[in-house]
Design an enzyme around this catalytic site. Sequence first.
Site, PDB file in Angstrom:
ATOM      1  CB  THR A 193      -0.937   0.007   1.217  1.00  0.00           C
ATOM      2  OG1 THR A 193      -1.766  -1.152   1.155  1.00  0.00           O
ATOM      3  CG2 THR A 193      -1.824   1.247   1.228  1.00  0.00           C
ATOM      4  CE1 TYR A 194       5.048   1.986  -3.503  1.00  0.00           C
ATOM      5  CE2 TYR A 194       3.272   0.473  -4.067  1.00  0.00           C
ATOM      6  CZ  TYR A 194       4.616   0.774  -4.004  1.00  0.00           C
ATOM      7  OH  TYR A 194       5.537  -0.137  -4.451  1.00  0.00           O
ATOM      8  CE1 TYR A 195       0.116   3.123   3.846  1.00  0.00           C
ATOM      9  CE2 TYR A 195      -1.510   4.710   4.601  1.00  0.00           C
ATOM     10  CZ  TYR A 195      -1.017   3.428   4.573  1.00  0.00           C
ATOM     11  OH  TYR A 195      -1.669   2.443   5.276  1.00  0.00           O
ATOM     12  CB  VAL A 255      -2.084   6.396  -3.394  1.00  0.00           C
ATOM     13  CG1 VAL A 255      -2.420   6.908  -4.786  1.00  0.00           C
ATOM     14  CG2 VAL A 255      -1.393   7.453  -2.567  1.00  0.00           C
TER      15      VAL A 255
END
Lengths: 189, 189
Positions: A35-37, A114
């Site tokens: 998971t990209y933030y 994101v």
Amino acid sequence: MYEVEIKVRADHDDVRGALEEREAGALNTGTQADTYYDAPMREFAETDEALRVRHERADSGDGRSSNRDAETTKLTYKGPLVDERSKTREEHETVVEDGAALEATLSALGFEPVATVEKRRERFALDGYTVTLDTVTDLGEFVEVETEAEEEEIDEAREGAVAVLESLGLDPATGIRTSYLELLLDDAS
Amino acid sequence: MYEVEIKVRADHDDVRGALEEREAGALNTGTQADTYYDAPMREFAETDEALRVRHERADSGDGRSSNRDAETTKLTYKGPLVDERSKTREEHETVVEDGAALEATLSALGFEPVATVEKRRERFALDGYTVTLDTVTDLGEFVEVETEAEEEEIDEAREGAVAVLESLGLDPATGIRTSYLELLLDDAS
């Protein structure tokens, strides 16, 4: 050390036969959910940074996914490229014991997820390179050939990666420089 | 569950005698170094939040500090008070394997260390309460009496804490509500 890698789209069934023929050694297999933030104070897409939480699960010996306790969570920060040619960047990574507490902390601080890249990953050793077969949810099958090299060996390492790809029946000219995250976001837009 | 605690300044030598007399059970002892961070996007002092990295080392059995490998790093987020009376707040905490990588990540994201609270902590069990003897660098010696309680038991738990303090020869009326971090920052300003 620098990472030298070539990634192509490829049907895994074809590549598996070639790997067997060439007697590639099976390494670890498992699943990864990355998971990209986004940050509250700047645009990572513009600054070329990334903040990632990876949930990783290794397969157990019998080829099935291991139990829930065996899941590892990692926090990774990637800074902007400091050298465009060699793709060098600041990178910090640590294992985190309680992934849910980490995610709650990021959320409370205003970091927002994101996108999540989910993949099944099988790795093989061949001629000093790592060959990775990635099956990425919503994107399909990819093969990556990579190794680490000192600065003065980069060209040689790249030629070697090309040779490995070709020996697996793949075309280095179809190499993709775009990350899975960017491919997913491109598809969504 | 709520935390009920009373903290006073007190000379440890006097308290130790009383703890022994009352046959308090020795719990763990060790050192803690807590670094508090400022955020790049808002003022934690104003929002009543805290982001903390704790390096903790437990004493080994022989009373000496254990080796470097035994150091534990924890990341903790504390949200604003959601209930002033009961001091309830959102809190998330996880053990982190590589403290240096975590600190480098926080620094790269623009979080800056404000102050570090270093203390030696000895804990005892007495009458259902935990009695903590803290020796805080640059601040001196403190004694904390605490327990956990359901909401309807808070008053009773507080009365019990008062009784424990008095049995150790301490005066509950000298209770300090200020955190070690705030005491340190007050001294510095």
